[in-house]
Write an enzyme that holds these catalytic residues in place. Structure first.
Site, mmCIF file in Angstrom:
data_model
loop_
_atom_site.group_PDB
_atom_site.id
_atom_site.type_symbol
_atom_site.label_atom_id
_atom_site.label_comp_id
_atom_site.label_asym_id
_atom_site.label_seq_id
_atom_site.Cartn_x
_atom_site.Cartn_y
_atom_site.Cartn_z
ATOM 1 N N ARG A 152 -7.388 -26.732 7.004
ATOM 2 C CA ARG A 152 -6.811 -26.261 5.875
ATOM 3 C C ARG A 152 -4.964 -26.018 6.328
ATOM 4 O O ARG A 152 -5.199 -25.064 7.032
ATOM 5 C CB ARG A 152 -7.094 -24.772 5.230
ATOM 6 C CG ARG A 152 -8.445 -25.368 4.372
ATOM 7 C CD ARG A 152 -8.669 -23.673 3.384
ATOM 8 N NE ARG A 152 -8.621 -22.857 4.786
ATOM 9 C CZ ARG A 152 -9.489 -22.043 4.697
ATOM 10 N NH1 ARG A 152 -11.150 -22.955 5.118
ATOM 11 N NH2 ARG A 152 -9.507 -20.591 5.913
ATOM 12 N N TYR B 274 30.931 -5.633 2.757
ATOM 13 C CA TYR B 274 30.241 -3.380 2.321
ATOM 14 C C TYR B 274 29.874 -2.894 3.506
ATOM 15 O O TYR B 274 29.851 -3.705 3.876
ATOM 16 C CB TYR B 274 28.904 -3.884 1.325
ATOM 17 C CG TYR B 274 29.371 -4.728 0.333
ATOM 18 C CD1 TYR B 274 30.280 -4.344 -1.188
ATOM 19 C CD2 TYR B 274 28.669 -6.060 -0.423
ATOM 20 C CE1 TYR B 274 30.086 -4.919 -2.317
ATOM 21 C CE2 TYR B 274 28.459 -6.624 -1.738
ATOM 22 C CZ TYR B 274 29.788 -6.064 -2.570
ATOM 23 O OH TYR B 274 29.719 -7.237 -3.430
ATOM 24 N N CYS C 202 26.364 -10.578 2.563
ATOM 25 C CA CYS C 202 26.452 -10.271 1.173
ATOM 26 C C CYS C 202 25.130 -10.957 0.185
ATOM 27 O O CYS C 202 24.418 -11.561 0.693
ATOM 28 C CB CYS C 202 27.712 -10.004 0.416
ATOM 29 S SG CYS C 202 29.190 -10.008 1.034
ATOM 30 N N MET C 203 25.064 -10.655 -1.049
ATOM 31 C CA MET C 203 23.730 -11.727 -2.171
ATOM 32 C C MET C 203 24.383 -13.082 -2.519
ATOM 33 O O MET C 203 23.201 -13.613 -1.879
ATOM 34 C CB MET C 203 23.851 -10.618 -3.830
ATOM 35 C CG MET C 203 22.961 -11.516 -3.975
ATOM 36 S SD MET C 203 22.920 -10.900 -6.064
ATOM 37 C CE MET C 203 22.256 -9.399 -6.099
ATOM 38 N N ASP C 204 25.829 -13.300 -2.192
ATOM 39 C CA ASP C 204 25.834 -14.437 -1.542
ATOM 40 C C ASP C 204 26.531 -15.443 -1.180
ATOM 41 O O ASP C 204 26.818 -16.678 -0.589
ATOM 42 C CB ASP C 204 26.250 -15.230 -3.168
ATOM 43 C CG ASP C 204 25.843 -14.664 -4.541
ATOM 44 O OD1 ASP C 204 24.604 -15.138 -5.350
ATOM 45 O OD2 ASP C 204 26.803 -14.080 -5.295
ATOM 46 N N LYS D 222 0.778 -23.185 -1.241
ATOM 47 C CA LYS D 222 0.860 -22.239 -2.162
ATOM 48 C C LYS D 222 2.517 -21.659 -1.431
ATOM 49 O O LYS D 222 3.481 -22.240 -0.866
ATOM 50 C CB LYS D 222 0.494 -20.786 -1.434
ATOM 51 C CG LYS D 222 0.558 -20.640 0.403
ATOM 52 C CD LYS D 222 -1.011 -20.147 0.721
ATOM 53 C CE LYS D 222 -1.521 -19.696 1.925
ATOM 54 N NZ LYS D 222 -2.060 -19.336 2.814
ATOM 55 N N HIS E 70 -12.163 -17.334 6.902
ATOM 56 C CA HIS E 70 -10.978 -17.885 7.920
ATOM 57 C C HIS E 70 -10.683 -16.776 9.254
ATOM 58 O O HIS E 70 -11.084 -15.795 8.465
ATOM 59 C CB HIS E 70 -10.015 -17.213 6.499
ATOM 60 C CG HIS E 70 -8.211 -16.856 6.364
ATOM 61 N ND1 HIS E 70 -8.544 -18.521 6.666
ATOM 62 C CD2 HIS E 70 -7.448 -16.648 7.012
ATOM 63 C CE1 HIS E 70 -6.607 -18.432 7.136
ATOM 64 N NE2 HIS E 70 -6.393 -17.395 6.405
ATOM 65 N N ARG F 297 -10.856 -9.712 5.203
ATOM 66 C CA ARG F 297 -9.946 -9.817 3.608
ATOM 67 C C ARG F 297 -10.382 -10.166 2.310
ATOM 68 O O ARG F 297 -11.496 -9.479 2.215
ATOM 69 C CB ARG F 297 -8.940 -10.796 3.680
ATOM 70 C CG ARG F 297 -7.798 -10.350 3.020
ATOM 71 C CD ARG F 297 -6.612 -11.529 3.884
ATOM 72 N NE ARG F 297 -6.549 -12.835 3.694
ATOM 73 C CZ ARG F 297 -5.498 -13.853 3.670
ATOM 74 N NH1 ARG F 297 -4.812 -13.759 4.071
ATOM 75 N NH2 ARG F 297 -6.437 -15.156 3.834
HETATM 76 C C1 LIG Z 1 -2.698 -19.522 3.885
HETATM 77 C C2 LIG Z 1 -4.213 -19.966 4.483
HETATM 78 C C3 LIG Z 1 -4.535 -21.322 5.489
HETATM 79 C C4 LIG Z 1 -2.703 -21.644 6.313
HETATM 80 O O1 LIG Z 1 -2.616 -21.228 7.593
HETATM 81 P P1 LIG Z 1 -1.439 -21.660 8.028
HETATM 82 O O2 LIG Z 1 -1.472 -20.869 9.530
HETATM 83 O O3 LIG Z 1 0.423 -21.613 7.601
HETATM 84 O O4 LIG Z 1 -1.949 -23.126 8.859
HETATM 85 C C5 LIG Z 1 -5.503 -22.177 5.245
HETATM 86 N N1 LIG Z 1 -6.535 -20.957 5.298
HETATM 87 C C6 LIG Z 1 -6.436 -19.753 3.699
HETATM 88 C C7 LIG Z 1 -7.389 -18.898 3.479
HETATM 89 C C8 LIG Z 1 -5.057 -19.478 3.862
HETATM 90 O O5 LIG Z 1 -4.904 -18.241 3.095
#
Ligand SMILES: *Cc1c(COP(=O)(O)O)cnc(C)c1O
Length: 372
Positions: A220, A264, A309-311, A37, A164, A135
């Site tokens: 995950r 700036y 700055c931005m760049d 992601k 999670h 969540r």
């Molecule tokens: C982002 C996410 C992960 C990964 O978490 P890490 O701490 O980067 O390993 C796993 N499960 C869910 C649901 C997440 O949103």
């Protein structure tokens, strides 16, 4: 295109990505779903995903269906799980592109049924239990009924069940142990009722590092895959290394007289006659507009002075006698024997390495290579 053409860029070692993936698989002794992601934590979604697919990843996890669809568009064939909310109107896309969706609400599931029925095809679902993150997820006491609902409806295929962790990176293990207990309760209810769920998963990076008992059928892995520790209290296991370096160039060097305002707002004035450089990176690239940032030039840590700055931003080059226009400047990574990590920057910024990585702007070229 070689990296010599770039003003600011990321160098990403795909060999290390593959070996991190292999190492995590070895350590967790179960399936690993790389989480890609947020542009693969800033590393570039497409290339990271295709590399992981060729390294043998069976699953990839994303936050939103847009990310999953863009992976299908470039021909990624792994299983894909959307971890966040998917609007019911997107169910047809999920079905047509074989994308699995996370569900955690009775009413939304009933909406999904209508769309799937309308197509006369099944949608693959992973039910999420909120065992203590607060969540997404149904509460454990509603978990069984929720899964039964999915199990009994035509055109819904229960493919996975997950939760999670909120505190898996913390030294105090109580909260996570409680979460695991809550999750196990739901799993036991399903077993008693003979409801089969093919894929049980719970652990993020900190989870698989700290809780052997929470590896189930799959872990995950996000932050660890990219080679960064989830938190100070949860160091990475041996054999996992960062895959990204963030670099820019020195694009101007000037001697400025004492009292000269810099950038700036003139937040910095030269004290003496000072050598001031300009480097080609700014907040538009993800370098935060705050004081106290440093970069590496000629193997030395030099301070950024004045507002970013931005760049561009300015650096104080006194003592770096051999600095030249065109010199490579390191924001994250190693130079000679000096090193600045994403975690160092996060500490300076009062945040976590995740946010530093996700802030690496899409406009920067990503230069992928295989080993040194
Ligand atoms: C982002 C996410 C992960 C990964 O978490 P890490 O701490 O980067 O390993 C796993 N499960 C869910 C649901 C997440 O949103």
């Amino acid at each position: 295109m070689t990296k010599d053409n770039f003003g600011t860029w990321l160098e990403i070692d795909l060999d290390i990505l593959r070996s991190n993936f292999t190492r995590i698989r070895e350590l967790s002794q179960t399936k690993v779903m790389p989480i890609v992601k947020a542009n693969a934590y800033g590393h570039g979604l497409d290339r990271i995903a295709t590399e992981l697919e060729s390294a043998g990843a069976e699953w990839l996890g994303v936050a939103r269906i847009e990310e999953a669809l863009s992976l299908r568009e470039i021909g990624v064939n792994t299983k894909l799980l959307v971890l966040g909310y998917t609007p019911p109107t997107r169910v047809s896309h999920a079905i047509n592109h074989d994308i699995s969706l996370t569900v955690y609400d009775f009413r939304v599931v009933n909406e999904y049924v209508k769309h799937a029925n309308g197509m006369n095809k099944s949608v693959n679902l992973h039910a999420k239990i909120d065992t203590g993150m607060g969540r997404l997820g149904v509460l454990p006491e509603n978990g069984f009924d929720f899964i039964k609902l999915i199990d009994t409806k035509n055109h819904l295929r229960l493919e996975g069940l997950f939760t999670h962790f909120a505190c898996a990176d913390e030294p105090n293990k109580t909260a996570t142990q409680n979460q695991i207990r809550q999750f196990d309760k739901v799993l036991n209810q399903l077993e008693e009722a003979n409801i089969e769920c093919p894929l049980i998963h719970a652990s993020n990076s900190a989870g698989f590092i700290n809780f052997d008992q929470a590896r189930f059928d799959m872990v995950r892995a996000g932050i660890a895959l990219y080679g960064h520790a989830p938190a100070h209290g949860t160091p990475l296991p041996d054999g996992i290394y960062p895959i990204v370096s963030w670099k820019t160039r020195l694009i101007s060097i000037k001697q400025l007289p004492a009292g000269h305002g810099i950038s700036y707002g003139h937040q910095y004035h030269t004290q003496n006659n000072e050598k001031i450089g300009v480097v080609a990176v700014g907040y538009g690239d993800g370098l935060r507009r705050r004081s106290g940032n440093h970069v590496l030039i000629r193997g030395k840590k030099v301070p950024i002075v004045g507002n970013v700055c931005m760049d561009q931003c300015m650096v104080q080059l006194d003592g770096i006698d051999d600095a030249r226009i065109g010199d490579e400047v390191v924001i994250i990574g190693e130079q000679n024997n000096a090193m600045i990590s994403a975690t160092d920057i996060a500490d300076d910024w009062g945040t976590i390495n995740y946010e530093v990585l996700c802030g690496l702007a899409a406009r920067m070229p990503r230069y992928y290579f295989n080993g040194k």
